[in-house]
Enzyme design. Sequence first.
Site, PDB file in Angstrom:
ATOM      1  N   ARG A  88     -53.029 -43.377  58.949  1.00 19.38           N
ATOM      2  CA  ARG A  88     -53.411 -43.995  57.688  1.00 19.38           C
ATOM      3  C   ARG A  88     -52.491 -45.141  57.304  1.00 19.38           C
ATOM      4  NH1 ARG A  88     -56.327 -39.190  55.396  1.00 19.38           N
ATOM      5  NH2 ARG A  88     -57.249 -39.839  53.439  1.00 19.38           N
ATOM      6  N   ARG A 160     -62.664 -30.205  45.387  1.00 20.78           N
ATOM      7  CA  ARG A 160     -61.238 -30.515  45.570  1.00 20.78           C
ATOM      8  C   ARG A 160     -60.687 -31.157  44.306  1.00 20.78           C
ATOM      9  NH1 ARG A 160     -60.809 -33.693  51.222  1.00 20.78           N
ATOM     10  NH2 ARG A 160     -59.327 -34.841  49.950  1.00 20.78           N
ATOM     11  N   ARG A 171     -57.086 -43.204  45.253  1.00 20.23           N
ATOM     12  CA  ARG A 171     -57.132 -43.034  46.708  1.00 20.23           C
ATOM     13  C   ARG A 171     -57.804 -44.220  47.385  1.00 20.23           C
ATOM     14  NH1 ARG A 171     -60.168 -37.764  46.672  1.00 20.23           N
ATOM     15  NH2 ARG A 171     -60.303 -37.983  48.933  1.00 20.23           N
TER      16      ARG A 171
HETATM   17  P1  ADP Z   1     -60.129 -38.025  52.328  1.00 12.12           P
HETATM   18  O1  ADP Z   1     -60.617 -38.351  53.678  1.00 12.12           O
HETATM   19  O2  ADP Z   1     -61.166 -37.593  51.388  1.00 12.12           O
HETATM   20  O3  ADP Z   1     -59.251 -39.090  51.744  1.00 12.12           O
HETATM   21  P2  ADP Z   1     -58.122 -36.155  53.400  1.00 12.12           P
HETATM   22  O4  ADP Z   1     -58.443 -34.727  53.401  1.00 12.12           O
HETATM   23  O5  ADP Z   1     -58.141 -36.888  54.688  1.00 12.12           O
HETATM   24  O6  ADP Z   1     -59.116 -36.810  52.344  1.00 12.12           O
HETATM   25  O7  ADP Z   1     -56.691 -36.390  52.756  1.00 12.12           O
HETATM   26  C1  ADP Z   1     -56.343 -35.819  51.525  1.00 12.12           C
HETATM   27  C2  ADP Z   1     -54.923 -36.233  51.156  1.00 12.12           C
HETATM   28  O8  ADP Z   1     -54.010 -35.728  52.137  1.00 12.12           O
HETATM   29  C3  ADP Z   1     -54.671 -37.725  51.125  1.00 12.12           C
HETATM   30  O9  ADP Z   1     -55.035 -38.309  49.887  1.00 12.12           O
HETATM   31  C4  ADP Z   1     -53.153 -37.775  51.365  1.00 12.12           C
HETATM   32  O10 ADP Z   1     -52.435 -37.436  50.197  1.00 12.12           O
HETATM   33  C5  ADP Z   1     -52.945 -36.640  52.362  1.00 12.12           C
HETATM   34  N1  ADP Z   1     -53.045 -37.122  53.755  1.00 12.12           N
HETATM   35  C6  ADP Z   1     -53.959 -36.761  54.685  1.00 12.12           C
HETATM   36  N2  ADP Z   1     -53.751 -37.393  55.845  1.00 12.12           N
HETATM   37  C7  ADP Z   1     -52.666 -38.193  55.651  1.00 12.12           C
HETATM   38  C8  ADP Z   1     -51.969 -39.119  56.476  1.00 12.12           C
HETATM   39  N3  ADP Z   1     -52.338 -39.368  57.744  1.00 12.12           N
HETATM   40  N4  ADP Z   1     -50.906 -39.761  55.929  1.00 12.12           N
HETATM   41  C9  ADP Z   1     -50.511 -39.534  54.670  1.00 12.12           C
HETATM   42  N5  ADP Z   1     -51.144 -38.686  53.844  1.00 12.12           N
HETATM   43  C10 ADP Z   1     -52.214 -38.016  54.321  1.00 12.12           C
END
Ligand code: ADP
Length: 216
Positions: A88, A160, A171
């Site tokens: 990310r 969620r 986000r």
């Molecule tokens: P979505 O795809 O709906 O954004 P995720 O389940 O992938 O949700 O992620 C939820 C949260 O988990 C993110 O908003 C972040 O806080 C954290 N997160 C997930 N993956 C990462 C990542 N690769 N790096 C940093 N934070 C992450």
Amino acid sequence: MRIILLGPPGAGKGTQGERLVKKYKIPHIATGDIFRAAIKEGTELGLMAKDYMDQGLLVPDELVVGLVRERLAEEDTAQGFLLDGFPRTLAQAEALDAALAEMGTPLTAVINVDVGQDALVERLTGRRVCRGCGSTYHIKFNPPTVRSVCDKCGGELYQRSDDSVDTVRQRLEVYRRQTEPLIAYYQKQGILYTVDGSRDIDQVFAEITSYLDQLA
Ligand code: ADP
Ligand code: ADP
Ligand code: ZN
């Protein structure tokens, strides 16, 4: 097959990921799911991640990268893997490239799921997730047969806490600032494939699989 699903929150990465890993028989590695499980179990990792997630911010790179490195070292990734929600940030992408180079297993493709902002807000605020098996539904676009009950396991569906309107906006902003630059990063590597994620779930799946099948 070593694949990344890239795209903003709500693009359908989890939904497509669920189906893709079934078809290609590879593990689904979703960092968000790993963090939510850690929070539920009350582990140290969960405690460290929770505040960031609640605020719609990214968990620090150091925490995420180590976790994914360990996960990729497990045996079930021998046939490949599907990464969902990782990387990310550019730092995460570079760390992943380094780890994969070390293992001699470069990425096969990066699927960029493209969806416009307004649709994302509607998808995220209407998302419901199963407490039992983690399957994802949508109150309008992909409803369960029985309201609030998972079709697959009978588990209870919940919303969620970070799928509230305000956190969703945060986000999406974080995505634009920190994650969107990865599109150019992978384009430069020549492994990016962009799909129109605004179409219905089956159509998006068909487009991704027809692309991946002709690679194999
Ligand atoms: P979505 O795809 O709906 O954004 P995720 O389940 O992938 O949700 O992620 C939820 C949260 O988990 C993110 O908003 C972040 O806080 C954290 N997160 C997930 N993956 C990462 C990542 N690769 N790096 C940093 N934070 C992450
Ligand atoms: P991500 O993992 O990228 O955050 P999800 O797969 O959880 O996204 O999808 C977000 C929400 O949108 C879920 O409620 C899901 O059921 C719904 N959804 C996923 N794909 C589509 C689609 N192609 N059309 C309409 N709704 C979708
Ligand atoms: Zn379920």
